[in-house]
Design an enzyme around this catalytic site. Sequence first.
Site, PDB file in Angstrom:
ATOM      1  N   GLU A   1       0.851  -1.191   0.000  1.00 42.42           N
ATOM      2  CA  GLU A   1       0.000   0.000   0.000  1.00 42.42           C
ATOM      3  C   GLU A   1       0.885   1.239   0.000  1.00 42.42           C
ATOM      4  O   GLU A   1       1.870   1.314   0.737  1.00 42.42           O
ATOM      5  CB  GLU A   1      -0.902   0.041   1.236  1.00 42.42           C
ATOM      6  CG  GLU A   1      -1.756   1.312   1.298  1.00 42.42           C
ATOM      7  CD  GLU A   1      -2.556   1.437   2.591  1.00 42.42           C
ATOM      8  OE1 GLU A   1      -3.551   0.696   2.723  1.00 42.42           O
ATOM      9  OE2 GLU A   1      -2.180   2.259   3.457  1.00 42.42           O
TER      10      GLU A   1
ATOM     11  N   HIS B   1      -8.260   2.706  -3.664  1.00 41.92           N
ATOM     12  CA  HIS B   1      -9.152   2.884  -2.514  1.00 41.92           C
ATOM     13  C   HIS B   1     -10.255   3.858  -2.913  1.00 41.92           C
ATOM     14  O   HIS B   1     -10.004   4.846  -3.605  1.00 41.92           O
ATOM     15  CB  HIS B   1      -8.397   3.483  -1.332  1.00 41.92           C
ATOM     16  CG  HIS B   1      -7.361   2.571  -0.744  1.00 41.92           C
ATOM     17  ND1 HIS B   1      -7.067   2.556   0.599  1.00 41.92           N
ATOM     18  CD2 HIS B   1      -6.537   1.652  -1.313  1.00 41.92           C
ATOM     19  CE1 HIS B   1      -6.114   1.673   0.835  1.00 41.92           C
ATOM     20  NE2 HIS B   1      -5.777   1.110  -0.310  1.00 41.92           N
TER      21      HIS B   1
ATOM     22  N   ARG C   1     -15.782   2.836   3.801  1.00 40.89           N
ATOM     23  CA  ARG C   1     -16.691   3.896   4.241  1.00 40.89           C
ATOM     24  C   ARG C   1     -15.964   5.220   4.286  1.00 40.89           C
ATOM     25  O   ARG C   1     -16.455   6.242   3.833  1.00 40.89           O
ATOM     26  CB  ARG C   1     -17.266   3.563   5.620  1.00 40.89           C
ATOM     27  CG  ARG C   1     -18.299   4.570   6.116  1.00 40.89           C
ATOM     28  CD  ARG C   1     -18.491   4.511   7.612  1.00 40.89           C
ATOM     29  NE  ARG C   1     -17.316   5.006   8.329  1.00 40.89           N
ATOM     30  CZ  ARG C   1     -17.241   5.112   9.648  1.00 40.89           C
ATOM     31  NH1 ARG C   1     -18.258   4.729  10.403  1.00 40.89           N
ATOM     32  NH2 ARG C   1     -16.147   5.577  10.226  1.00 40.89           N
ATOM     33  N   GLY C   2     -14.775   5.225   4.875  1.00 42.39           N
ATOM     34  CA  GLY C   2     -14.013   6.450   5.095  1.00 42.39           C
ATOM     35  C   GLY C   2     -14.177   6.924   6.529  1.00 42.39           C
ATOM     36  O   GLY C   2     -15.187   6.649   7.186  1.00 42.39           O
TER      37      GLY C   2
ATOM     38  N   ALA D   1     -19.462   0.719   3.622  1.00 41.09           N
ATOM     39  CA  ALA D   1     -18.811   0.226   2.406  1.00 41.09           C
ATOM     40  C   ALA D   1     -19.716  -0.738   1.653  1.00 41.09           C
ATOM     41  O   ALA D   1     -19.709  -0.780   0.418  1.00 41.09           O
ATOM     42  CB  ALA D   1     -17.492  -0.451   2.764  1.00 41.09           C
TER      43      ALA D   1
ATOM     44  N   TYR E   1     -11.073  -5.912  10.334  1.00 43.32           N
ATOM     45  CA  TYR E   1     -10.367  -5.518  11.557  1.00 43.32           C
ATOM     46  C   TYR E   1     -10.244  -6.727  12.484  1.00 43.32           C
ATOM     47  O   TYR E   1     -11.220  -7.094  13.144  1.00 43.32           O
ATOM     48  CB  TYR E   1     -11.113  -4.385  12.267  1.00 43.32           C
ATOM     49  CG  TYR E   1     -11.100  -3.082  11.505  1.00 43.32           C
ATOM     50  CD1 TYR E   1     -10.273  -2.032  11.908  1.00 43.32           C
ATOM     51  CD2 TYR E   1     -11.885  -2.896  10.377  1.00 43.32           C
ATOM     52  CE1 TYR E   1     -10.242  -0.837  11.210  1.00 43.32           C
ATOM     53  CE2 TYR E   1     -11.864  -1.705   9.662  1.00 43.32           C
ATOM     54  CZ  TYR E   1     -11.045  -0.689  10.087  1.00 43.32           C
ATOM     55  OH  TYR E   1     -11.015   0.496   9.379  1.00 43.32           O
TER      56      TYR E   1
ATOM     57  N   HIS F   1     -13.388  -3.098  14.599  1.00 41.05           N
ATOM     58  CA  HIS F   1     -13.371  -1.681  14.228  1.00 41.05           C
ATOM     59  C   HIS F   1     -13.550  -0.853  15.503  1.00 41.05           C
ATOM     60  O   HIS F   1     -14.338  -1.222  16.382  1.00 41.05           O
ATOM     61  CB  HIS F   1     -14.499  -1.401  13.243  1.00 41.05           C
ATOM     62  CG  HIS F   1     -14.416  -0.056  12.606  1.00 41.05           C
ATOM     63  ND1 HIS F   1     -14.755   1.101  13.271  1.00 41.05           N
ATOM     64  CD2 HIS F   1     -14.038   0.326  11.358  1.00 41.05           C
ATOM     65  CE1 HIS F   1     -14.595   2.143  12.466  1.00 41.05           C
ATOM     66  NE2 HIS F   1     -14.160   1.696  11.297  1.00 41.05           N
TER      67      HIS F   1
ATOM     68  N   GLU G   1     -19.829  -6.742  14.631  1.00 42.17           N
ATOM     69  CA  GLU G   1     -18.738  -6.555  13.667  1.00 42.17           C
ATOM     70  C   GLU G   1     -18.790  -7.630  12.580  1.00 42.17           C
ATOM     71  O   GLU G   1     -18.662  -7.353  11.385  1.00 42.17           O
ATOM     72  CB  GLU G   1     -17.399  -6.617  14.401  1.00 42.17           C
ATOM     73  CG  GLU G   1     -16.176  -6.575  13.504  1.00 42.17           C
ATOM     74  CD  GLU G   1     -15.741  -5.171  13.135  1.00 42.17           C
ATOM     75  OE1 GLU G   1     -14.723  -5.036  12.445  1.00 42.17           O
ATOM     76  OE2 GLU G   1     -16.438  -4.210  13.532  1.00 42.17           O
TER      77      GLU G   1
ATOM     78  N   GLN H   1      -6.760  -4.641   8.681  1.00 40.65           N
ATOM     79  CA  GLN H   1      -6.078  -3.549   9.365  1.00 40.65           C
ATOM     80  C   GLN H   1      -4.822  -4.124  10.010  1.00 40.65           C
ATOM     81  O   GLN H   1      -4.722  -5.340  10.237  1.00 40.65           O
ATOM     82  CB  GLN H   1      -7.020  -2.940  10.408  1.00 40.65           C
ATOM     83  CG  GLN H   1      -6.437  -1.821  11.259  1.00 40.65           C
ATOM     84  CD  GLN H   1      -5.978  -0.637  10.439  1.00 40.65           C
ATOM     85  OE1 GLN H   1      -4.852  -0.667   9.946  1.00 40.65           O
ATOM     86  NE2 GLN H   1      -6.822   0.373  10.275  1.00 40.65           N
TER      87      GLN H   1
END
Length: 285
Positions: free
Chosen positions: A16, A77, A107-108, A123, A143, A147, A156, A174
């Site tokens: 990334e 992304h 989602r952001g 998302a 995650y 999250h 989750e 993550q």
Amino acid sequence: MKISDIYNKKKSLSFEIFPPKKDSELENIDETLKVLCELNPDYISVTFGAGGTSNCNRTIELAKKIKYEYHIEPVVHLTCLHYDKSEIDKFAKILIDEEIQNILALRGDKNPSIQEKGVFKHASDLITYLKSKHDFCFLGACYPECHPESDNKINEMKHLKKKVIAGTEILLSQLFFDNEQFFSFVEECRIADINIPIIPGIMPVINTSQIKRMVTLCGATFPERFQKIILKYENNKKALFDAGIAYALSQVIDLLANDIDGIHLYTMNNPLVASKICEGIRNII
């Protein structure tokens, strides 16, 4: 090429990177890309800022450079919380025109200074919308330690399952520093009938400010072994870099030994980080 095709054949190695903050700095990214692409990754993901056309442009320009100058498949992304359907449509058209097929749907982060459009709250909403109109390959985030906004692991997992049902084909995790957390998470996903590739995201910690930022952003737990390394070398920049690389490398080797589907390295645009890790696993992956 769709990234999902890779996992039908082999384990993956991916990186990334993030676009420079200024358009004038985009040319300087070549030094980083040259080193990264010589390591022969299967793909490189490019991050995306929220709430601004310039963020979109820099992400696209960098993805085009990766695809057409370095001949590596990019994953773009795409956040959705601060965009409406027409803005997402424009972005999708650009990707189609540039023959970029792979989207990491996000989602952001919530940002009080940027207005949320209220159209895409998750998302999964973005994936459902784009999937109904276009033939992209969708990757999603996960995650291992939940999250930060999640109420509990059960909810989750429900949200993650919804994302997969919507059309997610690969999950990128993550960062984490305890492999047992990741292994437990994968087992929970399989029990929940989430059977797509789950790729661990690894970020070598090479300075103390980075550690503090990671604690704030994602709440990743720090195993005692890792804490001892930080305490021992936090005031010695070079020693901390070497120790951070060594710790991340030990994570990667352990993950590969346990037959995971690939490795995704958060490079922080530092080619030396990727080079050191790749050198250590040259004959393993």
